[in-house]
Design an enzyme around this catalytic site. Sequence first.
Site, PDB file in Angstrom:
ATOM      1  N   ASP A 136       0.821  -1.219   0.000  1.00 44.42           N
ATOM      2  CA  ASP A 136       0.000   0.000   0.000  1.00 44.42           C
ATOM      3  C   ASP A 136       0.851   1.263   0.000  1.00 44.42           C
ATOM      4  O   ASP A 136       0.644   2.177   0.809  1.00 44.42           O
ATOM      5  CB  ASP A 136      -0.935   0.015   1.220  1.00 44.42           C
ATOM      6  N   GLU A 185     -11.019   0.419  -4.164  1.00 50.36           N
ATOM      7  CA  GLU A 185     -10.481   0.910  -2.896  1.00 50.36           C
ATOM      8  C   GLU A 185      -9.168   1.629  -3.159  1.00 50.36           C
ATOM      9  O   GLU A 185      -8.774   1.833  -4.305  1.00 50.36           O
ATOM     10  CB  GLU A 185     -10.304  -0.263  -1.936  1.00 50.36           C
TER      11      GLU A 185
END
Length: 540
Positions: free
Chosen positions: A25, A196
């Site tokens: 991420d 997302e």
Amino acid sequence: MSQSPDAGATRPAFRNPVLPGSHPDPSILRVGADYYLATSTFEWYPGVRVHHSRDLAHWRPLGGILDRTRLLDLTGCPDSGGVWAPNLTHAGGLFHLVFGNVSTYAGGFTDCPNYVTTAPSIEGPWSDPVLLHARGFDASLFHDGDTSWLVNLVHDWRPGHGGSAGLEATRYDPTARRLVGDPVRIQLPPGAGWIEGPNLYRHDDRYYLVTADGGTGYDHQVTVSRSRHLAGPYERDRNGPLVTARHRPDWLLQKAGHGSLVRTPTGDWHLAYLVARPHGTHGPCILGRETALTPVRWADGWPTVPGGLPPLEVAAAGPRSGPGLPVADVDGFDRPRLGPQWSTLRRPADPGWVSLTERLSHLRIRGGRSPRSLVGPSLVARRVTDRRCAFDATVEYRPRTLGHLAGITAYYNTRNWHHLHVTADDTGTPVLRVATSDRGALTVHPTTAALTDGAPVRLGLDLDGAELRFRYDTGGGWQPAGSSLDATVLSDEHAAEFDGDQIRTLGFTGAFVGLWVWDLDGHGHHADFDDAVYTADPAR
């Protein structure tokens, strides 16, 4: 090997993943000539690892930002909960870090309060975190001139709603550090489905929404949409994902997704995103999800990656800036603080259980609670960054009961680990044993050797793809400690467990190796460690 079209002799090339091991991420940021990469840390302290670079090729670890309970409390954090998808930005002379602290993700619910903390320098001091909201996760800040917005997925807990109600944006006041007004729903492209990891950018009078699509597994991808207005409506790039490996199961770098963009001082663009290197085709990923970098070109108003695949090697963004300060592969514990390569499980490395001063040139660890406890473990570990590697350390320990254990571990989570340890048998004699947990099923292997009470013993492990072997040395050379073990129990795929279509446990962290001490009697019986060495296969 794939190579960027502009790779030249004057620019250093780097191999992907640029941050190997568990660094998912990625949020990339440039401030002046300095680049910063922030990555998820989940249940490990310090929260939010940050690396620094001047050329995108060489990255120096700065450690973690959230290094104390004032900034982050992971007490009771579930496996693969904690810090998800941090976002690092810079505006008004301050660094802004937005992060979620997930305490629940099972049974259709996701409790993810999102916080913001700021600092004048990447080294801090960081302000007390302020709660923004807990409506969803993967929150990011977008600074649009004098206006700032918080963008995030909206979680929908209701059965039959797919878990997501789309994306929203809310005005953020950076001076007051609070949200202003009601959230605005972002009008996504038709059929966008579950997306997302949203990051917003402005380029040539358009807003660009970079998102993660296809889940976090082998269908993962980075997608891009654009609009003339911040809230949309957005149109999806007809050329398909910006980068993905979903249609190339033979490719070395899989699961490409969850990206963020950065612009260099010369106007070039790069994408930071996560990848994984499985054992075999679509096999288990022991190293977890790692960070890769890719040059981006603009064509017809869209960012593009040539070929759409994560390249194995690319050119850096500028002249070589030097190797920087590498992560120490040999640690004699001669410094007053743990180095940036080390992490601790669910609690910061405070003097209550970790000391580098009580015994000169040793790390003293006071025993913690059982492996299944979500409170008070005593584990100091580092990420596994190579598919073939070794880890060794010397331990001195005087166990008194069967509840005293100290040694080295290959660890994934509370339910999946291997542990070579010194303990006491039923007569109080120190012995060396191996214990394994495979999805919570415990196995204690036969005693490997009897030991001299308190005498130093060198413990080691060798990871070779899907196999793990322990060894030990009491002064006469290395001896095997038991038989070969299954290293795939330390993979993301093995750790993920479901009850039907409901999540029981997620597998987000990748494997760690480290120093682990239990005191099931509850008095913090300590062990001393020295000369911890991580050795990697140079071929990675």
